[in-house]
Structures are given as structure tokens and as C-alpha cells.
Scaffold this motif. Structure first.
Motif, PDB file in Angstrom:
ATOM      1  N   THR A   8      45.121  58.399 115.274  1.00 35.55           N
ATOM      2  CA  THR A   8      45.960  57.540 114.380  1.00 35.55           C
ATOM      3  C   THR A   8      47.275  57.523 114.932  1.00 35.55           C
ATOM      4  OG1 THR A   8      45.517  59.126 112.801  1.00 35.55           O
ATOM      5  CG2 THR A   8      44.428  57.082 112.646  1.00 35.55           C
ATOM      6  N   ARG A   9      48.911  57.973 114.767  1.00 37.16           N
ATOM      7  CA  ARG A   9      49.823  58.126 115.476  1.00 37.16           C
ATOM      8  C   ARG A   9      50.340  59.155 113.827  1.00 37.16           C
ATOM      9  NH1 ARG A   9      53.362  57.415 118.389  1.00 37.16           N
ATOM     10  NH2 ARG A   9      52.815  54.942 118.837  1.00 37.16           N
ATOM     11  N   ILE A  10      50.884  59.914 114.045  1.00 39.98           N
ATOM     12  CA  ILE A  10      51.042  61.466 113.496  1.00 39.98           C
ATOM     13  C   ILE A  10      52.595  61.799 114.377  1.00 39.98           C
ATOM     14  CG2 ILE A  10      50.742  63.523 112.812  1.00 39.98           C
ATOM     15  CD1 ILE A  10      47.423  63.231 113.981  1.00 39.98           C
ATOM     16  N   GLY A  11      53.583  61.577 113.722  1.00 39.38           N
ATOM     17  CA  GLY A  11      54.807  61.381 114.831  1.00 39.38           C
ATOM     18  C   GLY A  11      55.419  60.957 115.778  1.00 39.38           C
ATOM     19  N   ASN A  12      56.004  61.623 116.472  1.00 37.67           N
ATOM     20  CA  ASN A  12      55.964  60.746 117.945  1.00 37.67           C
ATOM     21  C   ASN A  12      54.384  61.048 118.704  1.00 37.67           C
ATOM     22  OD1 ASN A  12      57.722  59.676 118.254  1.00 37.67           O
ATOM     23  ND2 ASN A  12      59.229  61.781 118.752  1.00 37.67           N
ATOM     24  N   SER A  13      53.169  61.603 118.238  1.00 36.13           N
ATOM     25  CA  SER A  13      52.349  62.624 118.961  1.00 36.13           C
ATOM     26  C   SER A  13      50.634  61.402 118.010  1.00 36.13           C
ATOM     27  CB  SER A  13      51.620  63.811 118.286  1.00 36.13           C
ATOM     28  OG  SER A  13      52.838  64.616 119.047  1.00 36.13           O
ATOM     29  N   ALA A  14      49.725  61.662 118.028  1.00 38.45           N
ATOM     30  CA  ALA A  14      48.593  61.072 118.177  1.00 38.45           C
ATOM     31  C   ALA A  14      47.301  62.228 117.832  1.00 38.45           C
ATOM     32  CB  ALA A  14      47.933  59.982 118.806  1.00 38.45           C
ATOM     33  N   GLY A  15      46.462  61.471 116.956  1.00 40.90           N
ATOM     34  CA  GLY A  15      45.305  62.713 115.998  1.00 40.90           C
ATOM     35  C   GLY A  15      43.903  61.538 115.661  1.00 40.90           C
TER      36      GLY A  15
END
Length: 75
Positions: A8-15
Motif C-alpha cells: 500500500t502507498r504511505i506518502g511517497n513510500s510503500a508499506g
């Protein structure tokens, strides 16, 4: 355990969301820290060692003090 995890997207990152059973297997909890190591087969997750940072700080201090000796040994 063989389970697909959704990225899933977390801001400009992924998790990814880790299921409760996986957290229990890793001996980890929400808000805790995991250690990630890259291996030839992928990545390895493990519970972070509580004194790892202290050990690394001591190692960095010794390496800084013995820089020339370590450079000679590396030849």
C-alpha cells in the motif's frame, strides 16, 4: 506461513501490513523495530536486537581509532 501481502502507498513510500500471526512469529509488536537483511533469495526480517545500536557505536569508535591499522590489514 506462505501468504501474499498487499503493498500500500504511505506518502511517497510503500508499506505492507503484517498479520498478527507473523508479528507473533517475529516476536515483534506495533511500534517496534524490525531488522531487514538482503539475502540472495530476497529479504529476511527479524526482531531488532535491543543493544544493536550500542554495539555499532562501539564498533565505529574502534574503527575510527584504529583506522590506519585496519587499512593495513585490508591490503
Amino acid at each position: 506461513m506462505n501468504k501474499s501481502l498487499k503493498i500500500t502507498r504511505i506518502g511517497n513510500s510503500a508499506g505492507i501490513v503484517l498479520p498478527r500471526e507473523l508479528l507473533a512469529h517475529l516476536n515483534a509488536e506495533v511500534g517496534g523495530t524490525l531488522s531487514v537483511v538482503t539475502t540472495p533469495r530476497g529479504i529476511e526480517l527479524s526482531a531488532a536486537e535491543p543493544d544493536f545500536e550500542a554495539q555499532m557505536a562501539a564498533a565505529r569508535e574502534v574503527m575510527a581509532r584504529r583506522k590506519s591499522a585496519l587499512r593495513e590489514l585490508a591490503k
